[in-house]
Write a protein that holds these residues in place. Structure first.
Motif, PDB file in Angstrom:
ATOM      1  N   GLN A 176       0.965  -1.153   0.044  1.00  0.00           N
ATOM      2  CA  GLN A 176      -0.134  -0.086  -0.026  1.00  0.00           C
ATOM      3  C   GLN A 176       0.696   1.380   0.122  1.00  0.00           C
ATOM      4  OE1 GLN A 176      -2.861  -1.654   3.327  1.00  0.00           O
ATOM      5  NE2 GLN A 176      -4.025  -0.292   2.244  1.00  0.00           N
ATOM      6  N   HIS A 202       0.645  -9.332   4.972  1.00  0.00           N
ATOM      7  CA  HIS A 202      -0.316  -8.382   4.677  1.00  0.00           C
ATOM      8  C   HIS A 202      -0.757  -8.424   3.053  1.00  0.00           C
ATOM      9  CE1 HIS A 202      -2.297  -4.690   6.816  1.00  0.00           C
ATOM     10  NE2 HIS A 202      -2.868  -4.807   5.564  1.00  0.00           N
ATOM     11  N   TRP A 203      -1.205  -9.514   2.697  1.00  0.00           N
ATOM     12  CA  TRP A 203      -2.118  -9.910   1.328  1.00  0.00           C
ATOM     13  C   TRP A 203      -1.210  -9.930   0.051  1.00  0.00           C
ATOM     14  CZ3 TRP A 203      -6.681  -5.986   2.214  1.00  0.00           C
ATOM     15  CH2 TRP A 203      -7.198  -6.162   3.434  1.00  0.00           C
ATOM     16  N   ASN A 219      -2.121 -10.992   8.509  1.00  0.00           N
ATOM     17  CA  ASN A 219      -2.942  -9.639   8.734  1.00  0.00           C
ATOM     18  C   ASN A 219      -4.306 -10.005   8.021  1.00  0.00           C
ATOM     19  OD1 ASN A 219      -3.485  -6.719   8.945  1.00  0.00           O
ATOM     20  ND2 ASN A 219      -4.334  -7.072   7.054  1.00  0.00           N
ATOM     21  N   GLU A 220      -5.170 -10.037   8.970  1.00  0.00           N
ATOM     22  CA  GLU A 220      -6.727 -10.281   8.328  1.00  0.00           C
ATOM     23  C   GLU A 220      -7.065 -11.460   7.540  1.00  0.00           C
ATOM     24  OE1 GLU A 220      -8.432  -6.746   7.143  1.00  0.00           O
ATOM     25  OE2 GLU A 220      -8.229  -5.687   9.136  1.00  0.00           O
ATOM     26  N   VAL A 245     -10.330 -11.085   5.612  1.00  0.00           N
ATOM     27  CA  VAL A 245     -10.248 -10.442   4.371  1.00  0.00           C
ATOM     28  C   VAL A 245      -9.569 -11.091   3.240  1.00  0.00           C
ATOM     29  CG1 VAL A 245      -9.860  -8.300   3.428  1.00  0.00           C
ATOM     30  CG2 VAL A 245     -10.411  -8.426   5.572  1.00  0.00           C
ATOM     31  N   GLU A 250     -15.649  -7.479  14.076  1.00  0.00           N
ATOM     32  CA  GLU A 250     -16.606  -6.447  14.089  1.00  0.00           C
ATOM     33  C   GLU A 250     -17.890  -7.007  14.847  1.00  0.00           C
ATOM     34  OE1 GLU A 250     -16.676  -5.111   9.814  1.00  0.00           O
ATOM     35  OE2 GLU A 250     -18.807  -5.957   9.931  1.00  0.00           O
ATOM     36  N   ASN A 255      -7.847  -5.591  14.415  1.00  0.00           N
ATOM     37  CA  ASN A 255      -8.150  -4.480  13.599  1.00  0.00           C
ATOM     38  C   ASN A 255      -9.479  -4.166  13.560  1.00  0.00           C
ATOM     39  OD1 ASN A 255      -5.688  -4.505  12.903  1.00  0.00           O
ATOM     40  ND2 ASN A 255      -5.915  -5.299  10.660  1.00  0.00           N
ATOM     41  N   TYR A 265     -12.958  -1.476  12.638  1.00  0.00           N
ATOM     42  CA  TYR A 265     -13.413  -0.360  12.035  1.00  0.00           C
ATOM     43  C   TYR A 265     -14.840   0.020  12.256  1.00  0.00           C
ATOM     44  CZ  TYR A 265      -8.881  -0.169   9.598  1.00  0.00           C
ATOM     45  OH  TYR A 265      -7.686  -0.232   9.357  1.00  0.00           O
ATOM     46  N   TRP A 280     -18.732   2.437   5.965  1.00  0.00           N
ATOM     47  CA  TRP A 280     -18.912   1.693   7.357  1.00  0.00           C
ATOM     48  C   TRP A 280     -19.359   2.593   8.646  1.00  0.00           C
ATOM     49  CZ3 TRP A 280     -12.859   0.079   6.970  1.00  0.00           C
ATOM     50  CH2 TRP A 280     -12.745  -0.900   5.792  1.00  0.00           C
ATOM     51  N   GLU A 328      -5.057  -1.831  14.243  1.00  0.00           N
ATOM     52  CA  GLU A 328      -5.525  -0.803  13.132  1.00  0.00           C
ATOM     53  C   GLU A 328      -6.631  -0.193  13.579  1.00  0.00           C
ATOM     54  OE1 GLU A 328      -5.973  -2.057   9.125  1.00  0.00           O
ATOM     55  OE2 GLU A 328      -4.133  -3.225   9.370  1.00  0.00           O
ATOM     56  N   TRP A 340      -4.569   3.383  11.788  1.00  0.00           N
ATOM     57  CA  TRP A 340      -4.435   3.399  10.305  1.00  0.00           C
ATOM     58  C   TRP A 340      -5.172   4.608   9.691  1.00  0.00           C
ATOM     59  CZ3 TRP A 340      -2.442  -0.589   7.664  1.00  0.00           C
ATOM     60  CH2 TRP A 340      -2.484  -0.361   6.140  1.00  0.00           C
ATOM     61  N   GLU A 381      -5.694   1.897  -1.306  1.00  0.00           N
ATOM     62  CA  GLU A 381      -6.825   1.607  -0.392  1.00  0.00           C
ATOM     63  C   GLU A 381      -7.263   0.127  -1.414  1.00  0.00           C
ATOM     64  OE1 GLU A 381      -7.485   1.060   2.342  1.00  0.00           O
ATOM     65  OE2 GLU A 381      -9.188  -0.288   1.900  1.00  0.00           O
ATOM     66  N   TRP A 382      -6.172  -0.549  -1.551  1.00  0.00           N
ATOM     67  CA  TRP A 382      -6.419  -1.963  -2.338  1.00  0.00           C
ATOM     68  C   TRP A 382      -7.226  -1.804  -3.879  1.00  0.00           C
ATOM     69  CZ3 TRP A 382      -2.817  -4.809  -0.795  1.00  0.00           C
ATOM     70  CH2 TRP A 382      -2.142  -4.881   0.549  1.00  0.00           C
ATOM     71  N   PHE A 399      -7.083   7.015   4.058  1.00  0.00           N
ATOM     72  CA  PHE A 399      -7.216   6.782   5.629  1.00  0.00           C
ATOM     73  C   PHE A 399      -6.005   7.425   6.345  1.00  0.00           C
ATOM     74  CE2 PHE A 399     -10.251   3.341   6.721  1.00  0.00           C
ATOM     75  CZ  PHE A 399     -10.539   2.750   5.183  1.00  0.00           C
TER      76      PHE A 399
HETATM   77  N1  LIG Z   1     -18.553  -4.184   6.258  1.00  0.00           N
HETATM   78  N2  LIG Z   1     -17.547  -4.085   6.767  1.00  0.00           N
HETATM   79  N3  LIG Z   1     -16.727  -4.401   7.214  1.00  0.00           N
HETATM   80  C1  LIG Z   1     -15.302  -3.920   7.244  1.00  0.00           C
HETATM   81  C2  LIG Z   1     -14.528  -5.035   7.137  1.00  0.00           C
HETATM   82  C3  LIG Z   1     -13.143  -4.277   7.339  1.00  0.00           C
HETATM   83  C4  LIG Z   1     -12.201  -5.133   6.366  1.00  0.00           C
HETATM   84  N4  LIG Z   1     -10.949  -4.635   5.756  1.00  0.00           N
HETATM   85  C5  LIG Z   1     -10.174  -4.134   6.777  1.00  0.00           C
HETATM   86  O1  LIG Z   1     -10.090  -4.376   7.874  1.00  0.00           O
HETATM   87  C6  LIG Z   1      -9.019  -3.506   6.270  1.00  0.00           C
HETATM   88  C7  LIG Z   1      -7.860  -3.422   6.782  1.00  0.00           C
HETATM   89  C8  LIG Z   1      -6.471  -3.703   6.167  1.00  0.00           C
HETATM   90  O2  LIG Z   1      -5.462  -4.383   7.034  1.00  0.00           O
HETATM   91  C9  LIG Z   1      -5.846  -2.389   5.660  1.00  0.00           C
HETATM   92  O3  LIG Z   1      -4.712  -2.860   4.744  1.00  0.00           O
HETATM   93  C10 LIG Z   1      -6.833  -1.716   4.736  1.00  0.00           C
HETATM   94  O4  LIG Z   1      -6.097  -0.505   4.233  1.00  0.00           O
HETATM   95  C11 LIG Z   1      -7.569  -1.127   5.929  1.00  0.00           C
HETATM   96  C12 LIG Z   1      -8.792  -0.003   5.259  1.00  0.00           C
HETATM   97  O5  LIG Z   1      -9.581  -0.898   4.524  1.00  0.00           O
HETATM   98  C13 LIG Z   1      -8.438  -2.308   6.608  1.00  0.00           C
END
Ligand SMILES: N=[N+]=NCCCCNC(=O)[C@@H]1[C@H]2[C@H](O)[C@@H](O)[C@H](O)[C@@H](CO)[C@@H]12
Length: 446
Positions: free
Chosen positions: A20, A121-122, A165-166, A169, A223, A291, A293, A324, A351, A398, A405-406, A414
């Protein structure tokens, strides 16, 4: 402003991720990642945005560390580009790629900033995706071998490691809905990728125990899921949504089993796994990263894959630019829930932040009051969890910088620091100034 006491030694920092912010994705012998391929595939990202330059952090890291120091940051959570270090994903090490992270960590330490390192991280090496990637059971060993290269190089200077990381996702975005790299849309692949991510996590923790001397954990996005109504269909869909996002990864790590609802969620696509997999996944970890949000409000909807429920924020909900809902109480509730469900191990908010419609720069300022308000309310929520007895040890906002942002490209920002992507000029926003005061007062300014 209410004075908020945070524990002595509470760790204040920021977070980013390699693809990123770094740019230079193929520099100095780096191997391409799945995000290099995905972002260069027409139609996959907004405006066709890629990480070719991003924040040019690969070249500007020293100035960015200086900026962190000026803001009083005590820690910095970054991720390693696997393909930068192992261009083929395994086997030969690219010393120049490894050297970047070596220099980054030294520069952070020279500036009194603790490095927290996320191994994945992806940005999977394309070479491994070509061999099945997260669908190939061998990836647990590939990941553990890569992790060991990083442990040998950085452990001791890095004292807090995160394996993944996550994972939610990675699989929901990358294997089910196709919104993220590698862009698959396959119900059967999704639980297989999830399981292999967990096995890889376990293998990397096991490898760390053999040679690491510090701490290792995992970072998950959680969440709270609330039913849209008291209709039994909404309540049932909410339970499935909670299992699918919030319990699917930590239950196997802490209990050696998946949530019972997973069979309902995936039906015939839900595989059975051997006992030795769960033994590998259940390696003891030292800390958990959250993380946070937003919360989810679930409305039953048979067409909404895979839980049979869609997210439907209530009427009047205030949303961020990514849609969100602002729901700071969910952060308190999630931290309390994690302690109650998984035990009293150290937690870090790894985050938390928001994409807001920032005003243009005027007079060298970005007056992002919405983001200041977001941070203030969420820091207050962290403090409430601490007062409720949760062992929260740190908070990483974050993100440090506006970044890629992907799939949303550079359209959503952000950062607490504005980046002009034409000039690479960094400008701390009002939220950065606010955060600097929070750090200087150990939370008192929140
Ligand atoms: N509905 N709904 N649900 C929200 C689900 C959130 C899932 N996305 C994340 O947590 C990503 C995390 C990532 O590490 C970062 O690389 C991303 O830039 C941030 C911002 O997007 C967050």
């Amino acid at each position: 402003m209410t004075r908020r006491e945070f524990p002595k030694g509470f760790l204040w920092g920021s977070a980013t991720a390699a693809y990123q912010i770094e740019g230079s994705p193929l520099a100095d012998g780096a191997g391409a990642s799945i995000w290099q391929r995905f972002s260069h595939t027409p139609g996959k990202t907004v405006n066709g945005d890629t990480g070719d330059i991003a924040c040019d952090h690969y070249r500007r890291y020293a100035d960015d560390v200086k900026l962190m120091r000026e803001l009083g940051m005590q820690a910095y959570r970054f991720s390693v580009g696997w393909g930068r270090v192992l261009p083929d994903g395994n086997g030969r090490v690219n010393e120049k790629g490894l050297g970047f992270y070596d220099r980054l960590v030294d520069t952070l330490l020279e500036n009194g900033i603790e490095p927290l390192c996320t191994l994945y991280h992806w940005d999977l090496p394309e070479a491994l995706d070509n061999r099945g990637g997260w669908l190939n059971p061998d990836i647990a060993n590939w990941f553990a071998d890569y992790a060991s290269v990083m442990y040998r190089k950085l452990d001791g200077r890095v004292k807090k490691w995160a394996t993944l990381n996550e994972p939610w996702v990675v699989t929901d975005g990358g294997y089910l809905h196709g919104a993220l790299a590698p862009g698959h849309e396959n119900l059967f692949e999704t639980p297989i990728a999830s399981h292999h991510l967990l096995r890889a996590h376990g293998a990397a923790v096991k490898a760390y125990r053999a040679e690491g001397k510090n701490q290792i954990g995992i970072v998950v996005n959680i969440e709270p899921k609330h039913p849209a109504s008291d209709d039994p269909a909404d309540i049932a869909a909410t339970k499935r949504a909670d299992a699918y996002m919030n319990r699917q990864y930590l239950d196997p790590i802490f209990f050696g089993r998946y949530p019972g609802e997973m069979k309902e969620v995936f039906g015939e696509a839900w595989p059975e796994w051997p006992a030795e997999d769960y033994a590998l996944i259940q390696q003891k970890i030292d800390w958990l990263g959250l993380n946070y949000y937003t919360r989810g409000v679930t409305k039953a909807d048979p067409k909404a894959w895979p839980v049979g429920g869609r997210n439907e924020p209530p009427k009047g909900a205030v949303l961020t630019e990514t849609g969100w809902e602002l729901f700071p109480k969910g952060l308190t509730d999630t931290l309390v829930w994690m302690k109650e469900r998984y035990g009293d191990l150290p937690l870090y908010v790894t985050e938390n932040g928001a994409a807001m419609k920032d005003p243009p720069i005027a007079g060298g300022r970005v007056q992002d009051q919405h983001r200041v308000d977001y941070l203030r309310t969420h820091l207050s929520a962290v403090n409430d969890a601490i007062k409720a007895g949760v062992d929260v040890r740190g908070y990483m906002v974050w993100s440090l910088l506006d970044n890629l942002e992907w799939s949303l490209g550079y359209s959503k920002t952000f950062g607490i620091v504005h980046v002009d992507f034409k000039t690479q000029q960094r400008t701390p926003k009002d939220s950065a100034r606010f955060y600097a005061e929070v750090i200087a007062s150990n939370g008192g300014a929140a």
